[in-house]
Motif scaffolding. Sequence first.
Motif, PDB file in Angstrom:
ATOM      1  N   ASP A 137     -29.641  29.227  14.245  1.00  0.00           N
ATOM      2  CA  ASP A 137     -30.065  27.973  14.754  1.00  0.00           C
ATOM      3  C   ASP A 137     -31.099  27.288  13.794  1.00  0.00           C
TER       4      ASP A 137
ATOM      5  N   GLN B  75     -17.489  21.281  27.913  1.00  0.00           N
ATOM      6  CA  GLN B  75     -17.402  22.540  26.870  1.00  0.00           C
ATOM      7  C   GLN B  75     -16.243  22.000  25.881  1.00  0.00           C
TER       8      GLN B  75
ATOM      9  N   ASP C 234     -17.038  17.356  18.400  1.00  0.00           N
ATOM     10  CA  ASP C 234     -17.619  17.842  17.270  1.00  0.00           C
ATOM     11  C   ASP C 234     -16.512  18.309  16.151  1.00  0.00           C
TER      12      ASP C 234
ATOM     13  N   ILE D  19     -27.942  26.099  24.589  1.00  0.00           N
ATOM     14  CA  ILE D  19     -27.551  27.138  23.358  1.00  0.00           C
ATOM     15  C   ILE D  19     -26.521  27.998  24.052  1.00  0.00           C
TER      16      ILE D  19
ATOM     17  N   SER E 129     -24.142  27.313  26.005  1.00  0.00           N
ATOM     18  CA  SER E 129     -22.964  26.388  25.807  1.00  0.00           C
ATOM     19  C   SER E 129     -22.278  26.363  24.354  1.00  0.00           C
ATOM     20  N   THR E 130     -23.298  26.739  23.316  1.00  0.00           N
ATOM     21  CA  THR E 130     -23.070  26.833  21.898  1.00  0.00           C
ATOM     22  C   THR E 130     -21.900  27.881  21.646  1.00  0.00           C
TER      23      THR E 130
ATOM     24  N   GLN F 286     -18.805  26.893  22.907  1.00  0.00           N
ATOM     25  CA  GLN F 286     -17.892  25.933  22.104  1.00  0.00           C
ATOM     26  C   GLN F 286     -17.660  26.337  20.542  1.00  0.00           C
ATOM     27  N   LEU F 287     -18.444  27.572  20.327  1.00  0.00           N
ATOM     28  CA  LEU F 287     -17.922  28.274  18.822  1.00  0.00           C
ATOM     29  C   LEU F 287     -16.698  28.773  19.086  1.00  0.00           C
TER      30      LEU F 287
ATOM     31  N   TYR G 155     -25.961  24.193  14.098  1.00  0.00           N
ATOM     32  CA  TYR G 155     -26.540  23.775  15.334  1.00  0.00           C
ATOM     33  C   TYR G 155     -28.144  23.911  15.323  1.00  0.00           C
TER      34      TYR G 155
ATOM     35  N   HIS H  44     -31.019  23.380  18.049  1.00  0.00           N
ATOM     36  CA  HIS H  44     -31.532  23.136  19.551  1.00  0.00           C
ATOM     37  C   HIS H  44     -33.224  22.790  19.612  1.00  0.00           C
TER      38      HIS H  44
END
Length: 276
Positions: A163, A192, A199, A214, A216-217, A220-221, A234, A236
């Motif tokens: 991050d 999501q 993105d 975080i 959710s990251t 999403q990854l 990312y 945050h």
Amino acid sequence: MAKESYLGRLAPSPTGFLHLGHARTFWVAVTRASAAGGRLLLRNDNLDATRFRLDFVDAMLEDLRWLGFVWDEPVVTQSERLPLYRAALAQLHAAGLIFPCHRSRRDVLDAVAAPHEGGADDEPVYPPHFRPPADAPLPPLGDVINCNWRFRVPDGETLAFTDGHFGPQQAVCGRDFGDFLVWRKDDVPSYQLSCAVDDAMLGITEVVRGADLIRSTFRQLLLIRALGHAARAYCHCPLMLDDQGERLAKRHDALSLRTLRSQGVTPSELIARFSP
Ligand code: GLU
């Protein structure tokens, strides 16, 4: 401009008035884009039909302009991008990575033993016994009506990213988060899915947002990888707290940008509060 140049985004949801916490996160996004000589998009996250209001869209644009933030036009409006999200869902379905889920949020909450440490906003870990077997044939998307679809996470896999603010982060699939919603039974994509698709497909190079996302990251990854795109960077931002130590929320009218502005606070005074 070179393909790899910085492209960031501001992604407010028009479900209330923006507050000081949003202003600070967006200020960090603006500052990082400008330090990188890059550009910013503005994404209107308006898919939540139950909470979305048109007047909040106007208000958020006006507040962001008042702060002096500049983005590329046109604004990206999620409700106009449904075919892209549907195509992504079909891709995940074809790869066997999702399953239909008839369980309600209540069923899931009742089935989880301990409160989830991701906080009240985060989904609890989906109970593994609710999952259909991995080799069960998937019904065609169109045959499943009024039903959620979830992404089947690769249990036990450790995901990691560095991050831009908090440094190295990692999470274990199936332990820190479970099978998560990608499509809702009211026939809209989950946050999501829409966020991961945007993105990746808009070519965002760095996502700057609040630290509440975080977890959710990691989701999403997984989606970005499953859809065949490269991971984003990312960063945050720590959440702003009120005097009682509670996270700012849209209900904190006293700290909404509208209210501060009506009290005569100027954009530069606000921004001076954020600068290190
Ligand atoms: N629209 C989301 C929110 O306001 C932000 C999503 C994001 O930055 O990824 O929480």
